[in-house]
Design a protein around this motif. Sequence first.
Motif, PDB file in Angstrom:
ATOM      1  N   VAL A 240       0.783  -1.113   0.162  1.00  0.00           N
ATOM      2  CA  VAL A 240      -0.077  -0.015  -0.084  1.00  0.00           C
ATOM      3  C   VAL A 240       0.909   1.240  -0.018  1.00  0.00           C
ATOM      4  N   PHE A 241       1.907   1.226   0.857  1.00  0.00           N
ATOM      5  CA  PHE A 241       2.875   2.413   1.017  1.00  0.00           C
ATOM      6  C   PHE A 241       4.126   2.467   0.400  1.00  0.00           C
ATOM      7  N   GLY A 242       4.326   1.347  -0.356  1.00  0.00           N
ATOM      8  CA  GLY A 242       5.633   1.186  -1.089  1.00  0.00           C
ATOM      9  C   GLY A 242       6.860   0.910  -0.131  1.00  0.00           C
ATOM     10  N   MET A 243       6.522   0.794   1.209  1.00  0.00           N
ATOM     11  CA  MET A 243       7.702   0.769   2.146  1.00  0.00           C
ATOM     12  C   MET A 243       8.629  -0.291   1.701  1.00  0.00           C
ATOM     13  N   PRO A 244      10.081   0.179   1.654  1.00  0.00           N
ATOM     14  CA  PRO A 244      10.826  -1.068   1.271  1.00  0.00           C
ATOM     15  C   PRO A 244      11.207  -2.174   2.438  1.00  0.00           C
ATOM     16  N   ILE A 245      11.450  -3.282   1.899  1.00  0.00           N
ATOM     17  CA  ILE A 245      11.971  -4.357   2.933  1.00  0.00           C
ATOM     18  C   ILE A 245      12.972  -4.778   2.379  1.00  0.00           C
ATOM     19  N   ARG A 246      14.247  -4.335   2.844  1.00  0.00           N
ATOM     20  CA  ARG A 246      15.668  -4.485   2.314  1.00  0.00           C
ATOM     21  C   ARG A 246      16.222  -5.966   2.906  1.00  0.00           C
ATOM     22  N   GLY A 247      15.718  -6.140   4.200  1.00  0.00           N
ATOM     23  CA  GLY A 247      16.307  -7.206   4.946  1.00  0.00           C
ATOM     24  C   GLY A 247      16.038  -8.575   4.474  1.00  0.00           C
ATOM     25  N   SER A 248      16.600  -9.611   5.142  1.00  0.00           N
ATOM     26  CA  SER A 248      16.310 -11.130   4.770  1.00  0.00           C
ATOM     27  C   SER A 248      15.035 -11.445   5.715  1.00  0.00           C
ATOM     28  N   ILE A 249      14.200 -12.696   5.347  1.00  0.00           N
ATOM     29  CA  ILE A 249      13.191 -12.935   6.016  1.00  0.00           C
ATOM     30  C   ILE A 249      13.962 -13.724   7.397  1.00  0.00           C
ATOM     31  N   LEU A 250      14.929 -14.326   7.174  1.00  0.00           N
ATOM     32  CA  LEU A 250      15.592 -14.774   8.310  1.00  0.00           C
ATOM     33  C   LEU A 250      15.813 -14.056   9.337  1.00  0.00           C
ATOM     34  N   GLY A 251      16.346 -12.783   9.081  1.00  0.00           N
ATOM     35  CA  GLY A 251      16.950 -11.630   9.884  1.00  0.00           C
ATOM     36  C   GLY A 251      15.600 -11.227  10.748  1.00  0.00           C
ATOM     37  N   ILE A 252      14.377 -10.923   9.795  1.00  0.00           N
ATOM     38  CA  ILE A 252      13.165 -10.364  10.575  1.00  0.00           C
ATOM     39  C   ILE A 252      12.776 -11.440  11.604  1.00  0.00           C
ATOM     40  N   ALA A 253      12.829 -12.662  10.888  1.00  0.00           N
ATOM     41  CA  ALA A 253      12.264 -13.836  11.713  1.00  0.00           C
ATOM     42  C   ALA A 253      12.952 -13.907  13.238  1.00  0.00           C
ATOM     43  N   VAL A 254      14.169 -13.908  13.182  1.00  0.00           N
ATOM     44  CA  VAL A 254      15.345 -14.078  14.200  1.00  0.00           C
ATOM     45  C   VAL A 254      14.833 -12.810  15.497  1.00  0.00           C
ATOM     46  N   VAL A 255      14.569 -11.638  14.895  1.00  0.00           N
ATOM     47  CA  VAL A 255      14.585 -10.480  15.781  1.00  0.00           C
ATOM     48  C   VAL A 255      13.122 -10.693  16.231  1.00  0.00           C
ATOM     49  N   ALA A 256      11.986 -10.892  15.453  1.00  0.00           N
ATOM     50  CA  ALA A 256      10.760 -11.072  16.039  1.00  0.00           C
ATOM     51  C   ALA A 256      10.456 -12.360  16.971  1.00  0.00           C
ATOM     52  N   LEU A 257      11.221 -13.313  16.773  1.00  0.00           N
ATOM     53  CA  LEU A 257      11.206 -14.534  17.867  1.00  0.00           C
ATOM     54  C   LEU A 257      11.924 -14.038  18.982  1.00  0.00           C
TER      55      LEU A 257
END
Length: 362
Positions: A240-257
């Motif tokens: 919707v907003f065109g926000m960039p997602i530059r990081g890896s899915i693994l990196g996001i998953a580890v931080v969220a976990l």
Amino acid sequence: MTNDARAPGPADAVRRRRGGAHHPLIELTLARLREFIREPEALFWSFLFPIVMSVAMAIAFPSGATQPVRVGVPPGVESDSLRKALGTDPAVTVRDVSPADQPRELREGGVHVIVTPGNPPTYRFDPSRDESRMARLVVDNVLKRAAGRTEPWTAHEAPVEIAGSRYVDWLIPGIVALGIMNNGMWSIGFMTVQARLRKLLKRLVASPMKKREFLLAQVLARLLFLGPEVAVPLVFGWLVFGMPIRGSILGIAVVALLGALAFGAIGLLVGSRVRTMEAISGLMNLTSVPMWLLSGVFFSASNFPATLQPVIQALPMTSLVDALRAVVLEGATLSAIRGELMLLSVWVIVPFAIALRIFRWR
């Protein structure tokens, strides 16, 4: 109603499966998962609220390039020359504001600056507000140019649009972190106290189950919804907003976990001995509200004085917000955010260990 007629609960599941294929930890996790699914309001706060919040904040705080400078002038023919001059700049919006309404309009942000006719004109604005100071400079430049000021030179402009620099891009990872904190603390701490009040914990004592299995089950059930809870607002922001997602899915998953584990452990600690709903509500607010304000969810934590920074940087929410923004917007690797990950790990281990020690069934 006899005991044979009552509805089976988690304690019955643990008792029934102890010698079978299912471990008590699995049964407790599944029981907690069923409770969560049966609560529509929990699904709203987990998945829809971050989207609603992101849209509302994006509307209220659009990117700086789209915000016009709102200028107020007194009504009447004496302000016609001001309206004409200010109207030559498309970035300026002119409104008639009566003298009686001027203080309120300035206070509430209806206009950024008031221009009173005269030779020279008078600018009324609040110098403590950034938008008012900028509006004063824009208005001054427009009026002097309209009066025939000769420019010594005109600078070359090279506009640069950097993906991820808008407020909404900066905000959405903070909203994701806020959801992880609230859902982790409230869903675990609140439900633990609710089970204690319903005498459910008292029944679980009689089952062949260890305390750590019950506490771990609360956290594991919470983690089952973590993936969609994080993915939904991020994907929404990207689409919707065109926000960039530059990081890896693994990196996001580890931080969220790690963030979910940390706030789950804090929720267990807060609810480990509380015996009333009023007490758990007060303790949850006392624990979470300071992190709402201090940890940089809606505005930068650097706005606070240097004396508070050591405390702010030690908060788990600050580490979670900073790590998510670094990975999502900057593409940071896990090694680049190892400081934040280490601090979150401490917030996982210490509160859970204390909760395990002081937890009471009754």
